[in-house]
Design an enzyme around this catalytic site. Structure first.
Site, PDB file in Angstrom:
ATOM      1  N   ASN A  47       0.808  -1.229   0.000  1.00 13.73           N
ATOM      2  CA  ASN A  47       0.000   0.000   0.000  1.00 13.73           C
ATOM      3  C   ASN A  47       0.839   1.276   0.000  1.00 13.73           C
ATOM      4  O   ASN A  47       0.488   2.246  -0.650  1.00 13.73           O
ATOM      5  CB  ASN A  47      -1.006  -0.012   1.158  1.00 13.73           C
ATOM      6  CG  ASN A  47      -0.341  -0.005   2.505  1.00 13.73           C
ATOM      7  OD1 ASN A  47       0.689  -0.651   2.706  1.00 13.73           O
ATOM      8  ND2 ASN A  47      -0.897   0.724   3.435  1.00 13.73           N
TER       9      ASN A  47
ATOM     10  N   GLY B  19       2.144  -6.075   7.212  1.00 10.80           N
ATOM     11  CA  GLY B  19       1.219  -6.700   6.266  1.00 10.80           C
ATOM     12  C   GLY B  19      -0.050  -7.115   6.984  1.00 10.80           C
ATOM     13  O   GLY B  19      -0.392  -6.571   8.044  1.00 10.80           O
TER      14      GLY B  19
ATOM     15  N   THR C 290      -2.970  -9.285   9.027  1.00 11.64           N
ATOM     16  CA  THR C 290      -2.965  -9.961  10.337  1.00 11.64           C
ATOM     17  C   THR C 290      -2.804 -11.475  10.187  1.00 11.64           C
ATOM     18  O   THR C 290      -2.064 -12.107  10.948  1.00 11.64           O
ATOM     19  CB  THR C 290      -4.256  -9.594  11.099  1.00 11.64           C
ATOM     20  OG1 THR C 290      -4.176  -8.199  11.410  1.00 11.64           O
ATOM     21  CG2 THR C 290      -4.402 -10.383  12.396  1.00 11.64           C
ATOM     22  N   ALA C 291      -3.458 -12.071   9.181  1.00  8.07           N
ATOM     23  CA  ALA C 291      -3.350 -13.528   9.007  1.00  8.07           C
ATOM     24  C   ALA C 291      -1.908 -13.906   8.652  1.00  8.07           C
ATOM     25  O   ALA C 291      -1.356 -14.881   9.191  1.00  8.07           O
ATOM     26  CB  ALA C 291      -4.308 -14.001   7.919  1.00  8.07           C
ATOM     27  N   THR C 292      -1.267 -13.094   7.790  1.00  7.45           N
ATOM     28  CA  THR C 292       0.133 -13.378   7.433  1.00  7.45           C
ATOM     29  C   THR C 292       1.016 -13.222   8.670  1.00  7.45           C
ATOM     30  O   THR C 292       1.922 -14.040   8.907  1.00  7.45           O
ATOM     31  CB  THR C 292       0.629 -12.420   6.321  1.00  7.45           C
ATOM     32  OG1 THR C 292      -0.374 -12.300   5.328  1.00  7.45           O
ATOM     33  CG2 THR C 292       1.918 -12.909   5.699  1.00  7.45           C
TER      34      THR C 292
ATOM     35  N   GLU D  67       3.648  -5.391  12.285  1.00  8.30           N
ATOM     36  CA  GLU D  67       2.743  -4.237  12.088  1.00  8.30           C
ATOM     37  C   GLU D  67       1.633  -4.735  11.182  1.00  8.30           C
ATOM     38  O   GLU D  67       1.858  -4.975  10.001  1.00  8.30           O
ATOM     39  CB  GLU D  67       3.502  -3.087  11.409  1.00  8.30           C
ATOM     40  CG  GLU D  67       4.736  -2.600  12.151  1.00  8.30           C
ATOM     41  CD  GLU D  67       4.403  -1.772  13.379  1.00  8.30           C
ATOM     42  OE1 GLU D  67       3.231  -1.414  13.558  1.00  8.30           O
ATOM     43  OE2 GLU D  67       5.314  -1.520  14.171  1.00  8.30           O
TER      44      GLU D  67
ATOM     45  N   CYS E 255      -3.295   1.555   6.281  1.00 10.49           N
ATOM     46  CA  CYS E 255      -3.689   0.834   7.497  1.00 10.49           C
ATOM     47  C   CYS E 255      -4.254   1.772   8.549  1.00 10.49           C
ATOM     48  O   CYS E 255      -4.958   1.346   9.451  1.00 10.49           O
ATOM     49  CB  CYS E 255      -2.478   0.079   8.044  1.00 10.49           C
ATOM     50  SG  CYS E 255      -1.074   1.166   8.304  1.00 10.49           S
TER      51      CYS E 255
ATOM     52  N   GLU F 259       7.679   0.320  16.168  1.00 11.28           N
ATOM     53  CA  GLU F 259       8.779   0.828  15.348  1.00 11.28           C
ATOM     54  C   GLU F 259       8.793   2.345  15.509  1.00 11.28           C
ATOM     55  O   GLU F 259       8.016   2.895  16.279  1.00 11.28           O
ATOM     56  CB  GLU F 259       8.585   0.372  13.897  1.00 11.28           C
ATOM     57  CG  GLU F 259       8.610  -1.154  13.812  1.00 11.28           C
ATOM     58  CD  GLU F 259       8.585  -1.738  12.405  1.00 11.28           C
ATOM     59  OE1 GLU F 259       8.299  -1.012  11.444  1.00 11.28           O
ATOM     60  OE2 GLU F 259       8.856  -2.951  12.287  1.00 11.28           O
TER      61      GLU F 259
END
Ligand code: NAD
Length: 480
Positions: A151, A227, A229-231, A249, A283, A461
């Site tokens: 993104n 990236g 949440t599932a990843t 993140e 995000c 971060e």
């Protein structure tokens, strides 16, 4: 056709197995190049390059590291137009946005961490009565992995790479396979800036092959990932038994809470941006808008009128507000959520349809969409859509809206519009989010901690937090 190569050990090379993936231009739906689909062998080569470079880079003086990072920043600024056009072509975002936000911010990341490392300090503790002094060494970790999404391609890629390099690590990095172009161009700039070979290695490819190989590599000791949440959950499962340091993140579903006592015009203009900037693919976008009941009808009319006036168009047109979505599958996902909303008794107040842009009929364009929802519990209000779609609904009291704001699995950011100081303090203390903006949105100071709670991530971060992540603290205790 514009083919991209891996950047390993300071040189550009094809993937070892000669596997390639098509690279699409979202503004016209055409393939305009190919990118390597790298495998474990390419990642190993990148790792070896990084490992060899680490001995020297970790001992390079802070002044020298800083000088090189600032040089990279300057070269990015000199190449602003070229990078902005490349980012826009790869991602579909307006060139004007890439030129004013993405590329300047990527340059700032290098400048900021180039300077920050010269100010980074560690602690010492005098053990009074025991004749001992403890100090903390902050040593670079070694070879670290940085994996980023599509993104904000160069902006988020450099947000990880710059602090990792500043802290003395060597990096194996993978940009999103959907938007690899500016990461590819960054390699040239690093060579020109005199970054020693092997310090940064950029390997392109799919998450499930290249990304997975980075995460599984036994000697890549830390992973900084941005990236979905599932990843992130999958990466955590792979990395945890190997005891890797992890910064995740992840996704968001951020509330934008509007009280009647706010500065209305400022709120309205900023809410247009916080809803639809970058086609809503940030995000941090405020995708759930809650409005105090007394101004709800007025807000609804004014907001919808403003959104209807936004121009959806080709990313290189100067008057385009909303460019193309990043990919065909993403467009289909966002459209599916608009259907889900209708099935859940949501009312489409504006938008909802694909847009045909003359001359670019196969591009992935969608109208900015505002959905009035009957309850905060519907799927479009709970799940991350990550496109030009926002929900709106009224609220009665501070207590109610706080409950609704927190009743999602995510906790990345929240925006609050009010001029009541006590309410500001009460709400910002209780909102479950890593970042709370009051009377503004996406105002960033790079020294601040950045990240989310709950399913939005683990770790922070930004500023010294990033330098802490990319260093290993060691306690040295000296008895005298
Ligand atoms: P994604 O999770 O699909 O991919 C992100 C990166 O991970 C890509 O480079 C991808 O190739 C790689 N990847 C995929 N599977 C992998 C695996 N098994 N092992 C290692 N790497 C793998 O996310 P996306 O679709 O590119 O980006 C959108 C998501 O990113 C949204 O959920 C958005 O909220 C989130 N995001 C979060 C932040 C933040 O700071 N919290 C910022 C931007 C985007």
């Amino acid at each position: 056709m514009l083919n991209i190569q891996n950047y390993i050990n300071g040189t550009f090379q094809d993937p070892i197995k000669d596997n390639w993936i098509d690279n699409y231009n979202p503004s016209n739906g055409e393939v305009y190049g190919q990118i390597p689909n790298s495998h474990i062998e390419d990642v190993e080569q990148a790792y070896q390059g990084a490992k060899s470079a680490f001995k020297l880079w970790s001992k390079t003086t802070l002044e020298e590291r800083s000088r090189i990072l600032i040089k990279i920043s300057e070269l990015l600024e000199e190449n602003l137009q070229r990078f902005a056009e490349a980012e826009s072509k790869d991602n579909g975002k307006p060139v004007s946005l890439a030129k004013s936000i993405d590329i300047p911010r990527a340059a700032s990341n290098f400048r900021f961490f180039g300077n920050a490392i010269t100010q980074f300090a560690s602690e010492s503790h005098e053990s009074v009565g025991q004749s001992a002094i403890n100090y903390t060494l902050r040593q670079p970790i070694g070879v670290v992995g940085c994996i980023s999404p599509w993104n904000l391609p160069l902006y988020l890629f450099t947000w990880k790479i710059a602090p990792a390099l500043a802290a003395g690590n060597c990096v194996v990095a993978k940009p999103s396979e959907v938007t690899p172009m500016t990461a590819f161009l960054l390699g040239e700039i690093c060579n020109e800036a005199g970054l020693p070979k092997g310090v940064l290695n950029i390997v392109h490819g799919l998450g499930t092959s290249t990304g997975q190989a980075i995460v599984e590599h036994p000697d890549i000791k830390a992973i900084s990932f941005t990236g979905g949440t599932a990843t992130g959950a999958h990466i955590a499962k792979v990395a945890a038994p190997m005891f890797k340091k992890l910064s995740l993140e992840l996704g968001g579903k951020n509330p934008n809470i509007i009280f009647a006592d706010c500065d209305y015009d400022d709120m309205l203009n900023t809410t247009v941006r916080s809803s639809f900037a970058n086609q809503g693919q940030i995000c941090l976008c405020g995708s759930r808008i809650f409005v105090e009941k007394s101004i709800y009808d007025k807000f609804k009319t004014d907001f919808v009128n403003k959104i209807k006036a936004l121009n959806v168009g080709h990313p290189s047109n100067a008057d385009t507000n909303i460019g193309a979505l990043v990919s065909k599958p993403h467009l289909e996902k966002v459209k599916a959520y608009i259907n889900i909303a209708q099935g859940e008794n949501g009312t489409i107040l504006c938008g909802g349809n694909e847009v045909t842009v003359h001359g670019y009929e196969n591009g992935y364009y969608l109208e900015p969409t505002v959905i009035e929802v009957p309850t905060d519990e519907c799927r479009v209000n709970q799940e991350e859509i990550f496109g030009p779609v926002v929900t709106i609904m009224p609220f009665e009291s501070e207590e109610d809206v706080l409950k609704m704001a927190n009743k999602v699995k995510y906790g990345l950011s929240a925006t609050l519009w009010t001029n009541n100081l006590n309410r500001t303090m009460r709400m910002s203390n209780q909102l479950q989010a890593g970042i709370v903006w009051v009377n503004t949105w996406m105002m960033r100071d790079l020294r601040t901690p950045f990240g989310g709670v709950k399913a939005s991530g683990v770790g922070r971060e930004g500023g010294f937090e990033a330098l802490r992540f990319f260093t290993e603290p060691k306690n040295v205790c000296i008895k005298y």
